[in-house]
Motif scaffolding. Sequence first.
Motif, PDB file in Angstrom:
ATOM      1  N   GLY A  44       0.817  -1.213   0.000  1.00 45.07           N
ATOM      2  CA  GLY A  44       0.000   0.000   0.000  1.00 45.07           C
ATOM      3  C   GLY A  44       0.847   1.258   0.000  1.00 45.07           C
ATOM      4  N   GLY A  45       1.930   1.251   0.783  1.00 42.78           N
ATOM      5  CA  GLY A  45       2.837   2.400   0.765  1.00 42.78           C
ATOM      6  C   GLY A  45       3.472   2.597  -0.588  1.00 42.78           C
ATOM      7  N   ALA A  46       3.845   1.494  -1.248  1.00 42.82           N
ATOM      8  CA  ALA A  46       4.447   1.600  -2.583  1.00 42.82           C
ATOM      9  C   ALA A  46       3.445   2.135  -3.607  1.00 42.82           C
ATOM     10  CB  ALA A  46       4.975   0.241  -3.018  1.00 42.82           C
ATOM     11  N   ILE A  47       2.203   1.723  -3.495  1.00 39.46           N
ATOM     12  CA  ILE A  47       1.174   2.219  -4.413  1.00 39.46           C
ATOM     13  C   ILE A  47       0.942   3.710  -4.200  1.00 39.46           C
ATOM     14  CG2 ILE A  47      -1.301   2.088  -4.931  1.00 39.46           C
ATOM     15  CD1 ILE A  47      -1.060  -0.947  -4.453  1.00 39.46           C
ATOM     16  N   ILE A  48       0.926   4.148  -2.951  1.00 40.50           N
ATOM     17  CA  ILE A  48       0.763   5.582  -2.673  1.00 40.50           C
ATOM     18  C   ILE A  48       1.935   6.370  -3.253  1.00 40.50           C
ATOM     19  CG2 ILE A  48       0.710   7.308  -0.823  1.00 40.50           C
ATOM     20  CD1 ILE A  48      -0.900   5.289   0.824  1.00 40.50           C
ATOM     21  N   VAL A  53       3.791  10.173  -7.662  1.00 42.25           N
ATOM     22  CA  VAL A  53       4.627  10.586  -8.802  1.00 42.25           C
ATOM     23  C   VAL A  53       3.754  11.209  -9.879  1.00 42.25           C
ATOM     24  CG1 VAL A  53       6.099   9.705 -10.651  1.00 42.25           C
ATOM     25  CG2 VAL A  53       6.436   8.912  -8.314  1.00 42.25           C
ATOM     26  N   ASP A  54       2.548  10.642 -10.088  1.00 41.35           N
ATOM     27  CA  ASP A  54       1.635  11.210 -11.082  1.00 41.35           C
ATOM     28  C   ASP A  54       1.075  12.556 -10.640  1.00 41.35           C
ATOM     29  OD1 ASP A  54       1.931   9.118 -12.834  1.00 41.35           O
ATOM     30  OD2 ASP A  54       0.213   7.999 -12.054  1.00 41.35           O
ATOM     31  N   ILE A  55       0.882  12.732  -9.350  1.00 38.12           N
ATOM     32  CA  ILE A  55       0.323  13.993  -8.848  1.00 38.12           C
ATOM     33  C   ILE A  55       1.330  15.122  -9.048  1.00 38.12           C
ATOM     34  CG2 ILE A  55      -0.437  15.212  -6.778  1.00 38.12           C
ATOM     35  CD1 ILE A  55      -1.591  12.554  -5.804  1.00 38.12           C
ATOM     36  N   ASN A  59       2.042  18.661  -3.382  1.00 38.94           N
ATOM     37  CA  ASN A  59       1.081  17.658  -2.916  1.00 38.94           C
ATOM     38  C   ASN A  59       1.619  16.253  -3.148  1.00 38.94           C
ATOM     39  OD1 ASN A  59      -0.800  19.520  -2.066  1.00 38.94           O
ATOM     40  ND2 ASN A  59      -1.840  19.577  -4.041  1.00 38.94           N
ATOM     41  N   GLY A  60       2.280  16.048  -4.273  1.00 36.93           N
ATOM     42  CA  GLY A  60       2.874  14.743  -4.562  1.00 36.93           C
ATOM     43  C   GLY A  60       3.956  14.376  -3.567  1.00 36.93           C
TER      44      GLY A  60
END
Length: 94
Positions: A44-48, A53-55, A59-60
């Motif tokens: 889950g941390g890796a997915i966040i 990176v896309d954001i 904020n990213g």
Amino acid sequence: MAGLVLLVLLVWVALLLIGWLIYRLQGRRMTWAQYILPCVAVLGGAIIIMISVDIGGWNGIGYALMGVSIATSGLLTLITVVIVDVVIRRRRRN
């Protein structure tokens, strides 16, 4: 920075509490659920982090730091579960 450390510790305590509840509900036996829970937290941390990176922007960076803290908590929990499992197995032998 102190907020991130606090977040890591709080998530770590929450994961350990959930693992302890599973341990008690299973009749004081280590099961696969104690090992899966920290791995899910790391994933889950890796997915966040990947989403952050896309954001992009500030904020990213905030989301990336949150992902790192969740993944770190998962790793700490996994290390703790492995140590507890080794200790329990050694006590049962003696």
